[in-house]
Design a protein around this motif. Structure first.
Motif, PDB file in Angstrom:
ATOM      1  N   TRP A 139       0.928  -1.159  -0.096  1.00  0.00           N
ATOM      2  CA  TRP A 139      -0.185  -0.037   0.136  1.00  0.00           C
ATOM      3  C   TRP A 139       0.911   1.283   0.085  1.00  0.00           C
ATOM      4  O   TRP A 139       0.666   2.308  -0.717  1.00  0.00           O
ATOM      5  CB  TRP A 139      -0.923  -0.066   1.257  1.00  0.00           C
ATOM      6  N   LYS A 140       1.866   1.042   0.748  1.00  0.00           N
ATOM      7  CA  LYS A 140       2.843   2.374   0.959  1.00  0.00           C
ATOM      8  C   LYS A 140       3.647   2.701  -0.497  1.00  0.00           C
ATOM      9  O   LYS A 140       3.381   3.805  -0.820  1.00  0.00           O
ATOM     10  CB  LYS A 140       3.890   2.223   2.063  1.00  0.00           C
ATOM     11  N   VAL A 143       0.629   4.058  -2.965  1.00  0.00           N
ATOM     12  CA  VAL A 143       0.126   5.609  -2.714  1.00  0.00           C
ATOM     13  C   VAL A 143       1.337   6.518  -2.569  1.00  0.00           C
ATOM     14  O   VAL A 143       1.296   7.577  -3.375  1.00  0.00           O
ATOM     15  CB  VAL A 143      -0.333   5.711  -1.132  1.00  0.00           C
ATOM     16  N   GLN A 144       2.616   6.078  -2.460  1.00  0.00           N
ATOM     17  CA  GLN A 144       3.734   7.052  -2.646  1.00  0.00           C
ATOM     18  C   GLN A 144       3.995   7.194  -3.940  1.00  0.00           C
ATOM     19  O   GLN A 144       4.270   8.436  -4.334  1.00  0.00           O
ATOM     20  CB  GLN A 144       4.992   6.287  -1.904  1.00  0.00           C
ATOM     21  N   ALA A 175      -2.305  15.567   0.112  1.00  0.00           N
ATOM     22  CA  ALA A 175      -3.051  14.849   0.827  1.00  0.00           C
ATOM     23  C   ALA A 175      -2.675  13.374   0.655  1.00  0.00           C
ATOM     24  O   ALA A 175      -2.453  12.544   1.653  1.00  0.00           O
ATOM     25  CB  ALA A 175      -4.758  14.833   0.597  1.00  0.00           C
ATOM     26  N   LEU A 176      -2.394  12.659  -0.489  1.00  0.00           N
ATOM     27  CA  LEU A 176      -2.091  11.452  -0.596  1.00  0.00           C
ATOM     28  C   LEU A 176      -0.597  11.383  -0.382  1.00  0.00           C
ATOM     29  O   LEU A 176      -0.338  10.224   0.435  1.00  0.00           O
ATOM     30  CB  LEU A 176      -1.781  11.241  -2.327  1.00  0.00           C
ATOM     31  N   VAL A 179      -0.744  10.648   3.339  1.00  0.00           N
ATOM     32  CA  VAL A 179      -1.006   9.156   3.753  1.00  0.00           C
ATOM     33  C   VAL A 179       0.187   8.124   3.573  1.00  0.00           C
ATOM     34  O   VAL A 179       0.344   7.283   4.172  1.00  0.00           O
ATOM     35  CB  VAL A 179      -2.303   8.780   2.749  1.00  0.00           C
ATOM     36  N   ALA A 182       2.562   8.277   6.321  1.00  0.00           N
ATOM     37  CA  ALA A 182       1.792   7.624   7.634  1.00  0.00           C
ATOM     38  C   ALA A 182       2.171   6.122   7.290  1.00  0.00           C
ATOM     39  O   ALA A 182       2.789   5.279   8.115  1.00  0.00           O
ATOM     40  CB  ALA A 182       0.488   7.963   7.909  1.00  0.00           C
ATOM     41  N   LEU A 183       1.800   5.693   6.212  1.00  0.00           N
ATOM     42  CA  LEU A 183       2.186   4.031   5.657  1.00  0.00           C
ATOM     43  C   LEU A 183       3.676   3.825   5.735  1.00  0.00           C
ATOM     44  O   LEU A 183       3.914   2.941   6.094  1.00  0.00           O
ATOM     45  CB  LEU A 183       1.543   3.793   4.268  1.00  0.00           C
ATOM     46  N   TRP A 186       4.716   3.392   9.226  1.00  0.00           N
ATOM     47  CA  TRP A 186       3.927   2.335   9.882  1.00  0.00           C
ATOM     48  C   TRP A 186       4.515   1.207   9.258  1.00  0.00           C
ATOM     49  O   TRP A 186       5.055  -0.126  10.096  1.00  0.00           O
ATOM     50  CB  TRP A 186       2.337   2.283   9.498  1.00  0.00           C
TER      51      TRP A 186
END
Length: 208
Positions: A139-140, A143-144, A175-176, A179, A182-183, A186
């Motif tokens: 996911w990271k 989105v990255q 905004a992306l 996120v 954060a990912l 995490w």
């Protein structure tokens, strides 16, 4: 007994399509950086070229891994070069976008410290333990790539009727990016936790 031991000659050659695509991504990095930073990042044409290079790099990243696994072409070179190629192109995107003022420097520093520390640690323990790619890491990466891809575009350099659209997309990309950060943190935490869980295996000498 050695009947079931694979011969060295059975190992796939480093001269294969996945490794060629990985090498291509590494070669793309300076050209991508030049296009992104040309004219201080204000050239619409150069930014579009930078985006095209980044897009090709992300697509070949997906393709080379799929081909390597499907055709049994996973090599030691690929295991080392592939993550380096990924971090090089995304790292250049973060640094370049910080230079032109589209990403805060503290974001770039935090992300790059996490990315390279995880990559170097993964490579250092490659032969001792297996740290599988977690879903959150995928996911990271997705989105990255989306956030960086949008920010590389000349969203704030266009004029006329596209100016307002570009401004909206720019803040969507920010905004992306939030996120993605954060990912990134995490998934980094999950990785180091897994390494700690397998610490007993790390103490054992690597097999020759």
């Amino acid at each position: 007994m050695t009947e079931n031991t694979p011969a060295a000659d059975d190992a796939p050659s480093n001269w294969n399509i996945p490794n060629a695509l990985t090498t291509l991504r590494i070669v793309m990095v300076p050209f991508f950086g030049w296009a992104l930073l040309y004219d201080g990042g204000d050239s619409v044409t150069a930014r579009v070229i930078a985006w095209a290079i980044f897009f090709v790099a992300m697509v070949t990243d997906k393709i080379d891994g799929d081909i390597a696994r499907a055709r049994g072409l996973v090599t030691d070179f690929g295991k080392i070069a592939d993550p380096i190629a990924d971090k090089a192109i995304t790292g250049m995107a973060f640094i370049g976008l910080s230079i032109v003022g589209d990403i805060w420097w503290w974001v770039t520093i935090v992300v790059l410290v996490r990315e390279w520390s995880v990559t170097l640690l993964r490579l250092s323990v490659l032969k001792r333990v297996v740290i599988p790619a977690a879903q959150i890491g995928k996911w990271k990466t997705t989105v990255q790539a989306l956030a960086l891809g949008l920010l590389v575009l000349p969203l704030r350099q266009v004029s006329g009727g596209l100016a307002d659209v570009g401004e909206v997309i720019f803040y969507l990309a920010q905004a992306l990016l939030a996120v993605a950060v954060a990912l990134t943190l995490w998934s980094g935490y999950d990785f180091f936790r897994e390494v700690w869980r397998q610490r007993d295996d790390l103490r054992e000498p690597a097999a020759d």
